[in-house]
Design an enzyme around this catalytic site. Structure first.
Site, short mmCIF file in Angstrom:
data_model
loop_
_atom_site.label_atom_id
_atom_site.label_comp_id
_atom_site.label_asym_id
_atom_site.label_seq_id
_atom_site.Cartn_x
_atom_site.Cartn_y
_atom_site.Cartn_z
CB CYS A 5 36.88 -21.71 -50.20
SG CYS A 5 35.12 -21.41 -50.38
CB CYS A 36 32.62 -21.07 -43.34
SG CYS A 36 32.86 -19.55 -44.32
#
Ligand code: DGL
Length: 271
Positions: A69, A178
């Site tokens: 992440c 992302c």
């Protein structure tokens, strides 16, 4: 065993590369869907979640952790590394390959608000600013919309809004900053046009994990996918995104109830 986590299904785009690179490794994935998205949450809450998840993965026997992440890496990885002795690998927007590869001199970065606002990202970006125009584009709500499934109407609206400034600036490289965004890569490519190269660092991260895994790469090749949210929802999402259903199965999904409850002292769930 290698432990991998993200706010939701985004980190599975990294996990599938790790699975390919390390076929024998036992992989334990945690999707923190009860607290997703992370993109606009308060840093203290993100640190609490990352601490709790990392401790739990270590308790389960993981000796290498992958923070799959960008948002959690940007805000929490330094504190995790200070506190824990296991090897911790994070993910960062691939500005370097974009800046080295651009011919137009302009690159775009798509990421969450929290990633772009972090000092870690700003330091990374400042290394390339003198020679390259960097268009930073926060994609508010995009990871959340992706978490609702590929047919979610707002995905295309958000993508159109996020790519307009990129096209205007003449970028020829766009970084998927992302881990959720590779799940809408084809739609992004259509909006940006074939002349723009999309950069996803998932495969490179898997290479780094393979170099550093040591004995954690040795096992029976098991994959377990746990969620702090609903197992049925995780199963459904895996079945509906082809990039996930090609690599994972519904029977690999479980819940992690011990990680689902935490007093939510700050932040919001409206990223
Ligand atoms: N997939 C994550 C990232 O790479 C988090 C997105 C979110 O939860 O907002 O940033």
């Amino acid at each position: 065993m290698i432990g991998v986590f993200d706010s939701g299904i985004g980190g599975l785009t990294v996990l599938q590369w790790i699975r390919q690179r390390l076929p024998q490794a036992n992989l334990l994935y945690l999707a923190d869907q009860a607290y997703a998205p992370y993109g606009a949450k308060d840093s203290d809450l993100l640190q609490q979640r990352c601490d709790q998840i990392a401790d739990w993965l270590i308790e389960q026997g993981c000796t290498v952790l992958v923070v799959a992440c960008n948002t959690a890496t940007a805000h929490c990885i330094d504190a995790l590394r200070d506190r824990l002795t296991v090897d911790i690998i994070g993910v960062e927007p691939g500005i370097k390959p974009a800046a080295l590869g651009t011919r137009s001199g302009a690159i775009g970065i798509l990421a969450t608000e929290n990633t772009l606002a972090s000092s870690r990202y700003q330091q990374l970006a400042s290394r390339f600013n003198p020679n390259t125009r960097v268009v930073n584009q926060p994609c508010s709500g995009l990871a959340d919309a992706i978490e609702q499934g590929p047919d979610t109407g707002s995905i295309d609206t958000i993508l159109a809004g996020c790519t307009a400034a990129m096209t205007e600036a003449g970028v020829d490289r766009v970084v998927l900053g992302c881990t959720h965004y590779p799940l809408v890569q084809d739609r992004l490519q259509r909006l940006l046009g074939a002349g723009v190269q999309l950069i996803d660092t998932g495969e490179a991260i898997a290479g780094e994990v393979a170099r550093r895994a040591g004995v954690a790469a040795l096992g029976e090749g098991k994959t377990r996918l746990l969620t702090t949210g609903s197992r049925a929802r995780l199963q459904h999402l895996i079945g509906t995104y082809p990039q996930l259903s090609d690599h994972f199965q519904a029977n690999q999904c479980e819940t992690a109830p011990e990680l689902s409850v935490q007093s939510q002292t700050s932040g919001s769930s409206s990223a």
